[in-house]
Motif scaffolding. Structure first.
Motif, PDB file in Angstrom:
ATOM      1  N   PRO A 173      -0.044  14.357   7.064  1.00 52.05           N
ATOM      2  CA  PRO A 173       0.368  12.742   6.608  1.00 52.05           C
ATOM      3  C   PRO A 173       1.026  12.741   5.372  1.00 52.05           C
ATOM      4  CG  PRO A 173      -2.320  12.979   6.704  1.00 52.05           C
ATOM      5  CD  PRO A 173      -1.815  14.788   6.923  1.00 52.05           C
ATOM      6  N   VAL A 174       2.329  11.950   5.137  1.00 53.99           N
ATOM      7  CA  VAL A 174       3.298  11.392   4.636  1.00 53.99           C
ATOM      8  C   VAL A 174       3.284  10.457   3.640  1.00 53.99           C
ATOM      9  CG1 VAL A 174       5.924  11.496   3.808  1.00 53.99           C
ATOM     10  CG2 VAL A 174       4.655  12.783   5.671  1.00 53.99           C
ATOM     11  N   LYS A 175       3.016  10.287   2.674  1.00 54.08           N
ATOM     12  CA  LYS A 175       2.939   8.757   2.044  1.00 54.08           C
ATOM     13  C   LYS A 175       3.925   7.782   2.322  1.00 54.08           C
ATOM     14  CE  LYS A 175       0.822  10.045  -2.314  1.00 54.08           C
ATOM     15  NZ  LYS A 175       1.212  10.087  -3.776  1.00 54.08           N
ATOM     16  N   VAL A 176       3.513   6.446   2.822  1.00 52.43           N
ATOM     17  CA  VAL A 176       4.631   5.929   3.586  1.00 52.43           C
ATOM     18  C   VAL A 176       5.595   5.029   2.933  1.00 52.43           C
ATOM     19  CG1 VAL A 176       3.875   3.541   2.605  1.00 52.43           C
ATOM     20  CG2 VAL A 176       4.353   3.838   4.784  1.00 52.43           C
ATOM     21  N   LYS A 177       5.411   4.968   1.220  1.00 53.63           N
ATOM     22  CA  LYS A 177       6.593   5.057   0.308  1.00 53.63           C
ATOM     23  C   LYS A 177       8.060   5.973   0.483  1.00 53.63           C
ATOM     24  CE  LYS A 177       4.857   7.560  -3.270  1.00 53.63           C
ATOM     25  NZ  LYS A 177       4.034   7.554  -5.425  1.00 53.63           N
ATOM     26  N   TYR A 178       7.006   6.760   1.075  1.00 53.04           N
ATOM     27  CA  TYR A 178       8.489   8.127   1.548  1.00 53.04           C
ATOM     28  C   TYR A 178       9.095   7.707   2.910  1.00 53.04           C
ATOM     29  CZ  TYR A 178       6.522  10.756  -2.784  1.00 53.04           C
ATOM     30  OH  TYR A 178       5.908  10.335  -4.050  1.00 53.04           O
ATOM     31  N   VAL A 179       8.243   7.787   3.577  1.00 51.46           N
ATOM     32  CA  VAL A 179       8.536   7.350   4.602  1.00 51.46           C
ATOM     33  C   VAL A 179       9.598   6.297   5.143  1.00 51.46           C
ATOM     34  CG1 VAL A 179       8.088   7.238   7.230  1.00 51.46           C
ATOM     35  CG2 VAL A 179       7.257   8.204   5.723  1.00 51.46           C
ATOM     36  N   TYR A 229       0.533  -1.123   0.201  1.00 53.29           N
ATOM     37  CA  TYR A 229      -0.532  -0.401   0.348  1.00 53.29           C
ATOM     38  C   TYR A 229       1.122   1.153   0.358  1.00 53.29           C
ATOM     39  CZ  TYR A 229      -3.397  -3.705   1.545  1.00 53.29           C
ATOM     40  OH  TYR A 229      -3.790  -4.540   1.495  1.00 53.29           O
ATOM     41  N   PRO A 230       1.941   1.442  -1.298  1.00 50.35           N
ATOM     42  CA  PRO A 230       2.625   2.715  -1.132  1.00 50.35           C
ATOM     43  C   PRO A 230       1.918   3.837  -0.825  1.00 50.35           C
ATOM     44  CG  PRO A 230       2.183   1.649  -3.174  1.00 50.35           C
ATOM     45  CD  PRO A 230       1.811   0.390  -2.511  1.00 50.35           C
ATOM     46  N   GLU A 231       1.014   4.183  -0.995  1.00 47.45           N
ATOM     47  CA  GLU A 231       0.084   5.455  -1.637  1.00 47.45           C
ATOM     48  C   GLU A 231      -0.511   5.939  -0.238  1.00 47.45           C
ATOM     49  OE1 GLU A 231       0.396   7.587  -4.012  1.00 47.45           O
ATOM     50  OE2 GLU A 231       1.941   5.674  -5.564  1.00 47.45           O
ATOM     51  N   ALA A 232      -0.957   4.807   0.962  1.00 49.79           N
ATOM     52  CA  ALA A 232      -1.179   4.985   1.826  1.00 49.79           C
ATOM     53  C   ALA A 232      -0.459   6.613   2.476  1.00 49.79           C
ATOM     54  CB  ALA A 232      -1.478   4.070   2.975  1.00 49.79           C
ATOM     55  N   LYS A 233      -0.847   7.224   3.477  1.00 49.94           N
ATOM     56  CA  LYS A 233      -0.905   8.436   4.349  1.00 49.94           C
ATOM     57  C   LYS A 233      -0.556   8.245   5.664  1.00 49.94           C
ATOM     58  CE  LYS A 233      -1.777  11.800   0.344  1.00 49.94           C
ATOM     59  NZ  LYS A 233      -1.831  12.665   1.002  1.00 49.94           N
ATOM     60  N   ILE A 234       0.268   8.364   5.977  1.00 53.44           N
ATOM     61  CA  ILE A 234       0.508   7.941   7.827  1.00 53.44           C
ATOM     62  C   ILE A 234       0.990   9.269   8.473  1.00 53.44           C
ATOM     63  CG2 ILE A 234       1.167   5.527   7.780  1.00 53.44           C
ATOM     64  CD1 ILE A 234       3.520   6.232   8.458  1.00 53.44           C
ATOM     65  N   GLY A 235       0.619   9.560   9.717  1.00 51.74           N
ATOM     66  CA  GLY A 235       0.879  11.102  10.523  1.00 51.74           C
ATOM     67  C   GLY A 235       2.128  10.375  11.205  1.00 51.74           C
ATOM     68  N   ILE A 236       3.368  11.452  11.181  1.00 45.50           N
ATOM     69  CA  ILE A 236       4.273  11.475  11.895  1.00 45.50           C
ATOM     70  C   ILE A 236       4.789  12.434  13.138  1.00 45.50           C
ATOM     71  CG2 ILE A 236       7.282  11.597  11.528  1.00 45.50           C
ATOM     72  CD1 ILE A 236       6.612  10.192   8.602  1.00 45.50           C
ATOM     73  N   MET A 237       5.334  11.836  13.837  1.00 40.66           N
ATOM     74  CA  MET A 237       5.554  13.868  15.576  1.00 40.66           C
ATOM     75  C   MET A 237       6.151  14.090  14.835  1.00 40.66           C
ATOM     76  SD  MET A 237       6.768  12.605  18.764  1.00 40.66           S
ATOM     77  CE  MET A 237       6.052  11.144  19.047  1.00 40.66           C
ATOM     78  N   PHE A 238       5.571  15.184  14.783  1.00 40.14           N
ATOM     79  CA  PHE A 238       5.984  16.844  14.653  1.00 40.14           C
ATOM     80  C   PHE A 238       6.104  16.784  12.999  1.00 40.14           C
ATOM     81  CE2 PHE A 238       9.152  14.812  17.613  1.00 40.14           C
ATOM     82  CZ  PHE A 238       8.556  16.182  18.834  1.00 40.14           C
ATOM     83  N   ILE A 239       5.351  16.562  12.506  1.00 36.18           N
ATOM     84  CA  ILE A 239       5.213  16.444  10.658  1.00 36.18           C
ATOM     85  C   ILE A 239       3.667  16.889  10.428  1.00 36.18           C
ATOM     86  CG2 ILE A 239       5.230  16.630   8.413  1.00 36.18           C
ATOM     87  CD1 ILE A 239       7.864  14.270   8.880  1.00 36.18           C
ATOM     88  N   PRO A 240       2.830  18.006  10.063  1.00 38.34           N
ATOM     89  CA  PRO A 240       1.928  18.484   9.926  1.00 38.34           C
ATOM     90  C   PRO A 240       1.076  17.633   9.439  1.00 38.34           C
ATOM     91  CG  PRO A 240       3.297  20.493   9.209  1.00 38.34           C
ATOM     92  CD  PRO A 240       4.206  19.575   9.822  1.00 38.34           C
TER      93      PRO A 240
END
Length: 244
Positions: free
Chosen positions: A191-197, A178-189
């Motif tokens: 959501p970021v796609k998990v394929k980048y994280v 699910y590379p396009e799924a977005k997740i929230g990361i602490m200190f980043i306002p």
């Protein structure tokens, strides 16, 4: 809400929590179940599996179980029980293997340097046994020899614990499927796609693991788990909708 979690993920969380409580009540379990360097006198074969259910503190287990709760249910439903379990445990084994492969390189370097100074590493191996009751005096008299002896002692006495390697495999599989799924990361306002994280986390873990700046965290174990999770997800991805 807990009953709504798919059974495999739910049972993994329960086992981790039970083992954590048991190891707190019975401290001797920490020596028995944590995973030592395979050539350490403290290593037992079952530790390859049991270390995945051990944790170093309350924040360690809370973070791991929260992460498993976040990513595990989706994969369990997508892959099915059997493949999800295979993913979890093979990722944990991959973490153990890569971490100790690097340990082997480092330990062999220490042993080679000790022998070049005329020191006998077997002396440290004997004293590193958790059941050793003799004195801790060593034959090394130079600063270099003492430092090498101490480093070898620490390597043989410091265990690896935690479900992080297995969970990194789960995260890597999720990112692959699910590379396009977005997740929230602490200190980043946003959501970021998990394929980048995932690549950033893996590269950072490699750097910290190789340079030794990990602060007591087995970063290369995370990488080993992620590699296995990625490979399995790539293999299974073509047949994702055939699993169930």
């Amino acid at each position: 809400m807990f009953n709504n979690i798919p059974p495999i993920t739910r049972n993994l969380v329960i086992i981790n929590v039970v083992v954590f409580i048991a190891s707190f009540l019975l401290p001797q379990l920490n020596t028995m179940l944590a995973a030592y360097y395979p050539f350490s006198p403290n290593f037992k074969s079952w530790q390859i599996i049991t270390h995945m259910f051990m944790h170093g503190g309350i924040m360690h287990i809370l973070f791991n179980m929260f992460t498993l709760f976040s990513f595990g249910p989706i994969l369990e439903q997508s892959l099915g029980d059997k493949k999800y379990l295979i993913l979890y445990f093979l990722s944990g084994l991959g973490a153990f293997f890569l971490f100790n492969l690097w340990n082997f390189v480092e330990v062999q370097k220490i042993i080679s340097d000790m022998e070049a100074l005329g020191l006998n590493p077997a002396e440290i191996f004997a004293k590193a046994n958790v059941n050793y009751v003799g004195d801790l005096k060593i034959s090394a008299t130079t600063v270099e020899g003492q430092e090498l002896s101490q480093n070898l002692y620490i390597a043989l006495r410091t265990p690896m614990v935690g479900a992080s390697g297995a969970i990194f495999g789960v995260i890597a599989a999720f990112a692959t499927l699910y590379p396009e799924a977005k997740i929230g990361i602490m200190f980043i306002p946003i959501p970021v796609k998990v394929k980048y994280v995932l690549p950033i986390v893996v590269i950072g873990s490699i750097y910290l693991g190789v340079t030794g700046n990990g602060g007591g965290i087995a970063h290369l174990a995370h990488v080993g788990g992620a590699i296995v999770g990625f490979i399995l997800a790539r293999i299974w991805r073509k047949h994702l909708y055939r699993f169930n």
